[in-house]
Design a protein around this motif. Structure first.
Motif, PDB file in Angstrom:
ATOM      1  N   THR A   2      60.534   5.072  59.644  1.00  0.00           N
ATOM      2  CA  THR A   2      61.016   4.256  60.757  1.00  0.00           C
ATOM      3  C   THR A   2      59.917   4.080  61.784  1.00  0.00           C
ATOM      4  O   THR A   2      59.249   5.038  62.161  1.00  0.00           O
ATOM      5  N   ASP A   3      59.738   2.838  62.248  1.00  0.00           N
ATOM      6  CA  ASP A   3      58.782   2.573  63.316  1.00  0.00           C
ATOM      7  C   ASP A   3      59.399   2.981  64.639  1.00  0.00           C
ATOM      8  O   ASP A   3      60.584   2.785  64.863  1.00  0.00           O
ATOM      9  N   THR A   4      58.593   3.549  65.523  1.00  0.00           N
ATOM     10  CA  THR A   4      59.092   3.895  66.847  1.00  0.00           C
ATOM     11  C   THR A   4      58.218   3.230  67.892  1.00  0.00           C
ATOM     12  O   THR A   4      57.013   3.072  67.700  1.00  0.00           O
ATOM     13  N   ILE A   5      58.841   2.819  68.975  1.00  0.00           N
ATOM     14  CA  ILE A   5      58.108   2.214  70.085  1.00  0.00           C
ATOM     15  C   ILE A   5      58.674   2.755  71.373  1.00  0.00           C
ATOM     16  O   ILE A   5      59.814   3.192  71.444  1.00  0.00           O
ATOM     17  N   GLY A  36      52.995  -0.822  70.277  1.00  0.00           N
ATOM     18  CA  GLY A  36      53.763  -0.631  69.064  1.00  0.00           C
ATOM     19  C   GLY A  36      54.782  -1.698  68.755  1.00  0.00           C
ATOM     20  O   GLY A  36      55.500  -1.605  67.775  1.00  0.00           O
ATOM     21  N   GLY A  37      54.924  -2.742  69.588  1.00  0.00           N
ATOM     22  CA  GLY A  37      55.915  -3.771  69.300  1.00  0.00           C
ATOM     23  C   GLY A  37      56.139  -4.745  70.430  1.00  0.00           C
ATOM     24  O   GLY A  37      55.229  -5.030  71.201  1.00  0.00           O
ATOM     25  N   SER A  56      59.764  -3.136  66.601  1.00  0.00           N
ATOM     26  CA  SER A  56      58.431  -2.661  66.229  1.00  0.00           C
ATOM     27  C   SER A  56      57.573  -3.872  65.864  1.00  0.00           C
ATOM     28  O   SER A  56      58.089  -4.977  65.664  1.00  0.00           O
TER      29      SER A  56
END
Length: 69
Positions: A2-5, A36-37, A56
């Protein structure tokens, strides 16, 4: 994976921009680039804490590809 921002408060209107395809009625979204996004919100909503969608970088790219098809 999972991408985190990080999601800063949307209260500060600095650095938000609208699409060049926006219409005269303001019916569009505003975007703010963050680490990050991106953050996305309704341009007509002027509340102090408007709802914001955090995406993200990969999520934003996927969204744009889907919209532009």
């Amino acid at each position: 994976m999972t991408d985190t921002i990080s999601r800063p408060s949307p209260r500060n209107r600095k650095d938000w921009f609208t699409s060049s395809y926006s219409n005269a009625t303001g019916s569009c979204v505003e975007v703010k680039l963050i680490a990050g996004g991106v953050l996305v919100r309704d341009s007509k909503d002027r509340r102090a804490e408007p709802p914001v969608i955090a995406l993200s970088a990969n999520g934003w790219t996927s969204f744009l590809r889907a919209v532009l098809q």
